[in-house]
Scaffold this active site. Structure first.
Site, PDB file in Angstrom:
ATOM      1  N   TYR A  54     -29.414  -0.037   0.933  1.00  0.00           N
ATOM      2  CA  TYR A  54     -29.709   0.991  -0.138  1.00  0.00           C
ATOM      3  C   TYR A  54     -28.236   1.556  -0.336  1.00  0.00           C
ATOM      4  O   TYR A  54     -27.658   1.882   0.629  1.00  0.00           O
ATOM      5  CB  TYR A  54     -30.656   1.914   0.378  1.00  0.00           C
ATOM      6  CG  TYR A  54     -32.033   1.830  -0.405  1.00  0.00           C
ATOM      7  CD1 TYR A  54     -32.053   1.812  -1.746  1.00  0.00           C
ATOM      8  CD2 TYR A  54     -33.087   1.626   0.368  1.00  0.00           C
ATOM      9  CE1 TYR A  54     -33.318   1.839  -2.395  1.00  0.00           C
ATOM     10  CE2 TYR A  54     -34.450   1.636  -0.375  1.00  0.00           C
ATOM     11  CZ  TYR A  54     -34.381   1.683  -1.703  1.00  0.00           C
ATOM     12  OH  TYR A  54     -35.620   1.833  -2.288  1.00  0.00           O
ATOM     13  N   THR A 225     -25.516  -7.523 -21.091  1.00  0.00           N
ATOM     14  CA  THR A 225     -26.109  -8.135 -20.003  1.00  0.00           C
ATOM     15  C   THR A 225     -25.083  -9.147 -19.203  1.00  0.00           C
ATOM     16  O   THR A 225     -24.168  -9.642 -20.081  1.00  0.00           O
ATOM     17  CB  THR A 225     -27.321  -8.998 -20.406  1.00  0.00           C
ATOM     18  OG1 THR A 225     -27.152  -9.905 -21.290  1.00  0.00           O
ATOM     19  CG2 THR A 225     -28.473  -7.982 -20.927  1.00  0.00           C
ATOM     20  N   LYS A 228     -25.985 -14.202 -19.563  1.00  0.00           N
ATOM     21  CA  LYS A 228     -25.963 -14.983 -20.759  1.00  0.00           C
ATOM     22  C   LYS A 228     -24.722 -16.255 -21.039  1.00  0.00           C
ATOM     23  O   LYS A 228     -24.473 -16.552 -20.117  1.00  0.00           O
ATOM     24  CB  LYS A 228     -26.243 -14.320 -22.089  1.00  0.00           C
ATOM     25  CG  LYS A 228     -27.680 -13.408 -21.920  1.00  0.00           C
ATOM     26  CD  LYS A 228     -28.058 -12.768 -23.416  1.00  0.00           C
ATOM     27  CE  LYS A 228     -29.414 -12.204 -23.318  1.00  0.00           C
ATOM     28  NZ  LYS A 228     -29.358 -10.818 -22.949  1.00  0.00           N
ATOM     29  N   ARG A 234     -28.562 -12.249 -13.273  1.00  0.00           N
ATOM     30  CA  ARG A 234     -29.229 -11.391 -14.261  1.00  0.00           C
ATOM     31  C   ARG A 234     -29.017  -9.821 -13.857  1.00  0.00           C
ATOM     32  O   ARG A 234     -29.330  -9.188 -12.867  1.00  0.00           O
ATOM     33  CB  ARG A 234     -30.657 -11.735 -13.888  1.00  0.00           C
ATOM     34  CG  ARG A 234     -31.708 -11.194 -14.939  1.00  0.00           C
ATOM     35  CD  ARG A 234     -33.033 -12.045 -14.915  1.00  0.00           C
ATOM     36  NE  ARG A 234     -32.706 -13.403 -15.315  1.00  0.00           N
ATOM     37  CZ  ARG A 234     -32.639 -13.730 -16.499  1.00  0.00           C
ATOM     38  NH1 ARG A 234     -33.200 -12.920 -17.332  1.00  0.00           N
ATOM     39  NH2 ARG A 234     -32.507 -14.892 -17.045  1.00  0.00           N
TER      40      ARG A 234
HETATM   41  N1  DSN Z   1     -34.488 -12.062 -24.054  1.00  0.00           N
HETATM   42  C1  DSN Z   1     -33.132 -11.806 -24.820  1.00  0.00           C
HETATM   43  C2  DSN Z   1     -32.886 -13.002 -25.760  1.00  0.00           C
HETATM   44  O1  DSN Z   1     -33.378 -14.182 -25.509  1.00  0.00           O
HETATM   45  O2  DSN Z   1     -32.096 -12.985 -26.556  1.00  0.00           O
HETATM   46  C3  DSN Z   1     -32.807 -10.653 -25.395  1.00  0.00           C
HETATM   47  O3  DSN Z   1     -33.291  -9.739 -24.524  1.00  0.00           O
END
Ligand code: DSN
Length: 448
Positions: A54, A225, A228, A234
């Site tokens: 924590y 994010t 990606k 994540r």
């Molecule tokens: N779920 C994401 C996407 O596929 O673009 C966006 O939050």
């Protein structure tokens, strides 16, 4: 000794599901443009005992003891994010993109304030003010749109911003295949006094690798994010630019206070560690080459699909993603294409197209992209091969219909599902995608 053998002894049911998912990732062509394969080192760092700690607060200012090593980890992530993107401030604690975006609203807006974002069916994100998101309920959302050619309608943005004087304007998308016009939006934000917030979740890896223009000189705040195109764990980050600090010298402090204690509790330290590593990976020359290849692959895929007679929204792509209009088969046919392709080992998603003629549940297009396949090492030749697999399979949906009546629609979908699993082209393509996957091994370090 297999990776999951120990888990299999204590929880065979769970181990079996994990094993099947790893095999699924290995044996299918992953083309959902928001997905990617983090490095094995990132995956293993995520699974470290740092998950036990924590650490409410920030480095040097924690509420609990025992954080001396977590401080090192979080400072590494912060410093690497600042260096990679060229910003003076980064908060690496947001749990994911949607809460990060909500934190930005909470830091800058009061309930009822006017905000602007790209309309969801036009490629925008739920959290940019769509009506089913709390962001469209707590704030007065004035969406802007794309033009019939699929490009963002800058004139409409200027007019709407002038009329509505929004507190903040989002620039960013989940289904937009062209370079984001940061500069034009910055002018509009300046003219109307709005904060410009760039949500670069989809393109962060391209920005980091130099394959997409950076929002840093234009936006006040940047959210991304991290899983990606950036290829990390994540999670999400919020960055404040020099321009943002000039507009509001307290901006960084406001964002930090909103993330904690405003919205979140303890940061996920195992994720922060994996993010620090992913940011180091993204600063390497190989990552620049990766992000350039992602775009080259996307263009090659698009060119070949166009040759096979598919209409691409905007006519092509500047980034990692393609949006294919399937209205030549009728309205709402995205689900048929998605399911037929799934059966053939090609994973992508149905998606709305601009001026969607059917519904968000049964949209008329598909969205696909190249980040994950590029991570596997595939290049333009494989993209052309895959475009032909996709075309062969999607052609099989010809003749089926999307129906408005629920019972008739379900009956038609049931007929399709029954027939498509026996379709020779689909089965033949499945064998080809499997063979292609085996040429590009995924996570060879994981022995099952
Ligand atoms: N779920 C994401 C996407 O596929 O673009 C966006 O939050």
């Amino acid at each position: 000794m297999g990776e999951l053998d120990a888990l299999g002894k204590v929880d065979p049911e769970l181990a079996e599901a994990l094993k099947k998912e790893i095999i699924r990732q290995r044996e299918t062509l992953e083309m959902i443009p928001s997905e990617n394969f983090a490095s094995i080192d990132v995956i293993r760092t995520l699974g470290s005992p740092l998950t036990n700690k924590y650490s409410e607060g920030y480095p040097g200012k924690r509420y609990y003891g025992g954080n001396e090593f977590i401080d090192i980890v979080e400072n590494l992530a912060i410093d690497r994010a600042k260096r990679l993107f060229g910003v003076p401030h980064a908060n690496v604690q947001p749990y994911s993109g949607s809460p990060a975006n909500f934190a930005i609203y909470a830091a800058l807006c009061k309930p009822g304030d006017t905000i602007m974002g790209l309309n969801l069916p036009d490629g925008g994100h739920l959290t940019h003010g769509w009506k089913t998101s709390v962001t469209g309920q707590f704030f007065n959302s004035v969406p802007y749109h794309v033009k019939p050619d699929g490009y963002i309608d800058i004139d409409e943005v200027r007019t709407l911003a002038g009329e509505n004087r929004p507190k903040l304007i989002w620039i960013g998308a989940t289904a937009y295949t062209r370079e984001l016009p940061f500069e034009e939006f910055a002018k509009i934000a300046d003219e109307t006094g709005a904060y410009l917030i760039a949500d670069i979740s989809h393109i962060a890896g391209l920005v980091a690798g130099g394959a997409h223009k950076s929002p840093v000189p234009y936006a006040h705040v940047i959210m991304t994010t991290t899983h990606k195109t950036l290829r990390g764990p994540r999670g999400a980050m919020i960055m404040v630019t020099e321009r943002g600090m000039k507009k509001d010298p307290e901006l960084a402090e406001k964002i930090d206070k909103t993330i904690f204690p405003g919205l979140q509790g303890g940061p996920h330290d195992n994720t922060t560690a994996a993010l620090a590593l992913a940011l180091l990976e993204a600063s390497r020359p190989e990552f620049r080459e990766y992000s350039a290849q992602v775009v080259r692959n996307s263009k090659a895929l698009g060119d070949e699909l166009a040759k096979r007679g598919f209409r691409l929204v905007t006519g092509g792509t500047d980034n990692h993603m393609l949006l294919v209009d399937l209205t030549k088969y009728g309205h709402g046919m995205g689900i048929y294409a998605q399911e037929a392709l799934d059966m053939a080992g090609i994973v992508l998603n149905k998606n709305t197209i601009p001026a969607e003629p059917w519904t968000a549940f049964y949209p008329s297009g598909i969205r696909l992209g190249t980040p994950a396949l590029t991570t596997r090492g595939m290049k333009e030749n494989e993209m052309r091969e895959i475009a032909n697999y996709i075309a062969d399979v999607v052609e099989q949906i010809n003749g089926y219909k999307m129906l408005a009546d629920k019972d008739l629609r379900n009956a038609e979908l049931a007929r399709f599902r029954n027939e498509i699993k026996q379709n020779a082209t689909v089965l033949g393509t499945k064998a080809k995608t499997l063979a292609l996957c085996s040429r590009f091994p995924l996570y060879p370090e994981i022995v099952l």
